[in-house]
Write a protein that holds these residues in place. Structure first.
Motif, short mmCIF file in Angstrom:
data_model
loop_
_atom_site.label_atom_id
_atom_site.label_comp_id
_atom_site.label_asym_id
_atom_site.label_seq_id
_atom_site.Cartn_x
_atom_site.Cartn_y
_atom_site.Cartn_z
N GLY A 252 0.89 -1.48 0.54
CA GLY A 252 0.10 0.06 0.22
C GLY A 252 0.20 0.98 0.34
N ALA A 253 1.89 1.68 -0.30
CA ALA A 253 2.98 2.34 0.33
C ALA A 253 3.27 3.03 -1.36
N THR A 254 3.51 4.00 -1.41
CA THR A 254 4.01 5.31 -2.13
C THR A 254 5.17 5.23 -1.87
N VAL A 255 6.03 5.02 -3.30
CA VAL A 255 7.58 4.83 -3.50
C VAL A 255 8.19 5.95 -4.35
N HIS B 49 4.79 -6.77 -12.37
CA HIS B 49 4.84 -6.39 -11.55
C HIS B 49 3.06 -6.07 -10.75
N ALA B 50 2.66 -6.37 -9.76
CA ALA B 50 0.86 -6.27 -8.90
C ALA B 50 0.76 -4.09 -8.51
N ALA B 51 2.22 -3.63 -8.78
CA ALA B 51 2.38 -2.29 -8.24
C ALA B 51 1.77 -1.11 -9.69
N ASP B 52 1.62 -0.09 -8.85
CA ASP B 52 1.11 0.63 -9.78
C ASP B 52 1.99 1.59 -10.12
N VAL B 53 2.23 2.14 -11.80
CA VAL B 53 3.37 2.35 -11.80
C VAL B 53 3.08 4.28 -12.80
N PRO C 36 8.80 -8.25 -4.06
CA PRO C 36 7.87 -9.02 -5.11
C PRO C 36 7.07 -9.42 -5.83
N LYS C 37 6.60 -9.32 -7.01
CA LYS C 37 5.63 -8.92 -8.31
C LYS C 37 4.57 -9.28 -7.76
N THR C 38 4.40 -9.33 -6.49
CA THR C 38 2.64 -9.28 -6.09
C THR C 38 1.92 -8.46 -5.26
N LEU C 39 3.62 -7.74 -4.98
CA LEU C 39 3.11 -6.84 -3.90
C LEU C 39 2.16 -4.96 -4.26
N GLU C 40 1.61 -4.51 -3.33
CA GLU C 40 0.75 -4.23 -4.13
C GLU C 40 1.13 -2.42 -3.31
N CYS C 41 1.87 -1.56 -3.95
CA CYS C 41 1.64 -0.40 -3.69
C CYS C 41 1.95 0.00 -5.14
N THR C 42 2.71 1.39 -4.95
CA THR C 42 2.26 2.30 -6.11
C THR C 42 3.49 2.85 -5.83
#
Length: 255
Positions: free
Chosen positions: A91-94, A131-135, A110-116
């Motif tokens: 959930g972090a924004t990085v 990756h699951a992350a929003d980019v 981790p490819k499953t990590l949900e973050c931004t």
């Protein structure tokens, strides 16, 4: 003493002491300060030292082009990257800077990590496709040397974002010169990104410790910590710790 021998001596002093004071070396060798300064100018021009007021500091090898940097200290970068990646919570924004250490961070995530993840590096953005992350990719003039967007448009776009963490890449980490890089526009972009994050952590692989480049990025007291696998008792890290800069050691599991 011949000029070539003097330069060899100066380079040895840089490796040993982490800095040169021109006046002290001139007195020791019985030479004029002008002679030592001329030698330092030539070493600077050759990319072997960085001239500063009163002397010189070791030049960073991390100012080489992007492709060349990929083969510099890969294991150190992997350890630093793994430790940094473990700091990103769901959930972090990085914000991820450009560079080969942040690219190693993506490999460690981790490819499953949900973050931004926000970045001004098309290379980093492309590496996150599976990756699951929003980019979010910040655009601007492409600085090809480091494969990142810089310039006025990129700095303006950076002003619209906000993040929990910024992982900052630099080319030099030195207790006197601070955090430096080799291009003024890239330094300005890094400052803009750092200003948009609650905390900034520096990615400092082995080749950057104790070296300097031409342009300052942010003050040492502006970062939450320096992530490195360098020896805790080294001259540079001891100097940084004495100045109150938090040192984050690369985790043992990343070694």
């Amino acid at each position: 003493m011949l000029a070539a021998a003097r330069k060899d001596l100066l380079l040895e002093r840089l490796r040993r002491d982490g800095r040169i004071v021109a006046k002290e070396v001139a007195v020791e060798l019985g030479l004029s300060e002008d002679s030592i300064r001329r030698d330092l100018r030539e070493l600077d021009a050759a990319g072997l030292a960085v001239r500063v007021y009163g002397g010189a500091l070791p030049a960073s090898p991390a100012v080489a082009d992007y492709t060349s940097r990929e083969s510099v200290a890969p294991e150190s970068k992997r350890r630093v990257a793994a430790t940094a990646a473990a700091m990103i919570e769901p959930g972090a924004t990085v914000i991820l800077d450009g560079g080969t250490t942040t690219l190693a961070m993506v490999d460690a995530l981790p490819k499953t990590l949900e973050c931004t993840i926000i970045t001004h590096s098309p290379t980093i953005a492309a590496s996150l496709l599976d990756h699951a992350a929003d980019v979010f990719l910040i655009g601007g003039r492409l600085f090809k040397h480091s494969a990142v967007a810089c310039g006025a448009a990129a700095v303006e776009a950076a002003g619209t974002i906000s993040a929990d963490l910024f992982f900052l890449g630099v080319t030099g980490v030195h207790p006197t010169a601070g955090l430096t890089t080799g291009d003024p526009d890239e330094a300005a972009m890094k400052r803009a990104l750092a200003s948009r994050a609650a905390e900034t952590y520096v990615l400092a692989s082995a080749e950057k410790i104790g070296t300097a480049s031409r342009y300052a990025v942010v003050p040492l007291d502006a970062v939450a910590g320096i992530i490195t696998d360098g020896e805790p008792g080294s001259r540079t890290l001891s100097g940084l710790a004495a100045a109150g800069v938090p040192i984050v050691s690369a985790d043992a599991h990343a070694r």
